[in-house]
Scaffold this active site. Sequence first.
Site, short mmCIF file in Angstrom:
data_model
loop_
_atom_site.label_atom_id
_atom_site.label_comp_id
_atom_site.label_asym_id
_atom_site.label_seq_id
_atom_site.Cartn_x
_atom_site.Cartn_y
_atom_site.Cartn_z
N ASP A 1 -0.45 -4.06 13.73
CA ASP A 1 -1.09 -4.03 16.01
C ASP A 1 -2.42 -5.07 15.71
O ASP A 1 -2.45 -5.44 15.06
CB ASP A 1 -1.82 -2.45 15.83
CG ASP A 1 -2.63 -2.28 14.37
OD1 ASP A 1 -2.58 -1.71 13.37
OD2 ASP A 1 -3.93 -2.70 14.18
N ARG B 1 8.72 -3.38 12.67
CA ARG B 1 7.69 -3.24 11.67
C ARG B 1 8.32 -4.18 10.56
O ARG B 1 8.28 -4.51 9.74
CB ARG B 1 6.70 -2.11 11.47
CG ARG B 1 6.02 -2.17 11.16
CD ARG B 1 5.55 -1.11 10.88
NE ARG B 1 4.46 -0.97 12.67
CZ ARG B 1 3.74 0.34 12.69
NH1 ARG B 1 3.53 0.85 11.20
NH2 ARG B 1 3.01 0.69 13.46
N ARG C 1 6.67 1.61 0.84
CA ARG C 1 7.35 -0.30 1.15
C ARG C 1 8.07 -0.20 -0.61
O ARG C 1 8.86 -1.21 -0.11
CB ARG C 1 6.32 -0.18 1.92
CG ARG C 1 7.11 -1.77 2.46
CD ARG C 1 6.00 -2.20 2.87
NE ARG C 1 5.12 -1.88 3.81
CZ ARG C 1 3.72 -1.11 3.70
NH1 ARG C 1 3.15 -2.57 3.20
NH2 ARG C 1 3.20 -1.38 4.42
N GLY D 1 0.86 -1.09 -0.11
CA GLY D 1 0.38 0.39 -0.11
C GLY D 1 1.01 1.20 0.16
O GLY D 1 0.65 2.17 -0.27
N ARG E 1 0.06 -8.62 -3.13
CA ARG E 1 -0.05 -7.68 -1.97
C ARG E 1 0.86 -8.02 -0.85
O ARG E 1 0.79 -8.85 -0.37
CB ARG E 1 -1.27 -7.23 -1.62
CG ARG E 1 -1.18 -6.12 -0.26
CD ARG E 1 -3.02 -6.18 -0.20
NE ARG E 1 -3.21 -5.33 0.70
CZ ARG E 1 -2.68 -4.93 1.90
NH1 ARG E 1 -2.01 -3.59 1.38
NH2 ARG E 1 -3.10 -4.03 3.08
N SER F 1 -0.12 -4.77 5.21
CA SER F 1 -0.05 -4.24 7.03
C SER F 1 -1.88 -4.90 7.40
O SER F 1 -2.62 -4.17 6.26
CB SER F 1 0.80 -3.07 8.06
OG SER F 1 -0.04 -2.39 7.69
N ARG G 1 2.10 10.41 -9.18
CA ARG G 1 1.43 10.72 -7.35
C ARG G 1 2.14 10.35 -6.47
O ARG G 1 1.53 9.92 -5.50
CB ARG G 1 0.46 9.73 -7.71
CG ARG G 1 -1.17 10.78 -8.30
CD ARG G 1 -2.60 9.80 -8.32
NE ARG G 1 -2.86 10.48 -9.72
CZ ARG G 1 -4.65 11.39 -8.84
NH1 ARG G 1 -4.41 11.59 -7.32
NH2 ARG G 1 -4.75 11.91 -9.31
O1 LIG Z 1 0.36 -1.08 4.83
P1 LIG Z 1 -0.97 -1.38 3.66
O2 LIG Z 1 0.28 -2.07 2.21
O3 LIG Z 1 -0.95 0.09 3.53
O4 LIG Z 1 -1.84 -1.42 4.51
C1 LIG Z 1 -2.89 -1.58 5.15
O5 LIG Z 1 -2.33 -0.01 6.24
C2 LIG Z 1 -3.03 0.75 5.55
C3 LIG Z 1 -3.92 1.54 6.52
O6 LIG Z 1 -2.72 2.34 7.51
C4 LIG Z 1 -4.16 0.23 4.44
O7 LIG Z 1 -3.58 0.27 3.44
C5 LIG Z 1 -4.00 -1.22 5.02
O8 LIG Z 1 -5.03 -2.43 4.22
O1 LIG Z 2 -5.15 -1.76 12.45
C1 LIG Z 2 -5.20 -2.09 10.69
C2 LIG Z 2 -3.85 -2.20 10.64
C3 LIG Z 2 -3.58 -1.41 9.57
N1 LIG Z 2 -4.43 -2.18 8.65
C4 LIG Z 2 -5.57 -1.59 8.30
O2 LIG Z 2 -6.06 -1.57 7.93
N2 LIG Z 2 -5.92 -2.03 9.79
#
Ligand SMILES: O=P(O)(O)O[C@H]1O[C@H](CO)[C@@H](O)[C@H]1O
Ligand SMILES: O=c1cc[nH]c(=O)[nH]1
Length: 235
Positions: free
Chosen positions: A205, A218, A24, A20, A87, A90, A43
């Site tokens: 988390d 992390r 990263r 996301g 994908r 997190s 972007r």
């Molecule tokens: O760490 P990424 O890949 O962004 O994924 C998680 O983190 C983001 C939210 O903080 C959302 O995109 C969720 O799916």
């Molecule tokens: O709590 C969380 C952690 C990562 N991504 C989410 O969408 N929710």
Amino acid sequence: MSTHIGAKKGDIAETILLPGDPLRAKYIAENFLEDVTCYNEVRGMYGYTGTYKGERISVQGTGMGVPSISIYVNELIQEFDVKKLIRVGSCGALQEDVKVRDVILASTSTTDSQMNRMTFGGIDFAPTANFDLLKNAYEVGETKGIKPLVGNVFTSDSFYRDNAMDLFKQLAEYNVLAVEMETTALYTLAAKFNRQALAVLTVSDHILTGEETTSEERQTTFNDMIEIALEASIK
Ligand SMILES: O=P(O)(O)O[C@H]1O[C@H](CO)[C@@H](O)[C@H]1O
Ligand SMILES: O=c1cc[nH]c(=O)[nH]1
């Protein structure tokens, strides 16, 4: 060049990792790939192509949520003919026995996103991981001594939601492992275009206990997830 990806035909590999966070993507390119070129900065959603153990692999940030990842996956498939999409994200744990730092392979995804209901005239499509990628990732994890958890994840349209705990507890009762924001869209588009997709997630988390990983932790656990995804993609 597509609307949101400033690459030429051929710049993007058939196999791609999809975090996301665009930073990263940069981290993966700089620390795991060789002979790297950056093909996209549109972007600030960085995209890179390089090699991993001699295999050509790309990594592309997708942004957060179903609408954002849908833009990138549509363009990656339709304009750049990407075939294997993994994908690396997190997520927040919903089960007591799912621990912070665990790696989850999403076999399927439950969602509150209306996108599929609109697409399918109100019925619930069941988004599903590609079995070969899932099996490969599971085996790679076991070999590395990290037994991944496999199951259903909740793809939410909201990171901040009123009265979220009631819903989270109900989803936990129904064995949903964790919450994140993109997997439903990835799996549905992969099904539409007959491509292979998998979401490999690190628990950053814990929704029930409030436990969080430090940024250093992390990074280490993200490294496990990234290695699992890369090895699974070339297996
Ligand atoms: O760490 P990424 O890949 O962004 O994924 C998680 O983190 C983001 C939210 O903080 C959302 O995109 C969720 O799916
Ligand atoms: O709590 C969380 C952690 C990562 N991504 C989410 O969408 N929710």
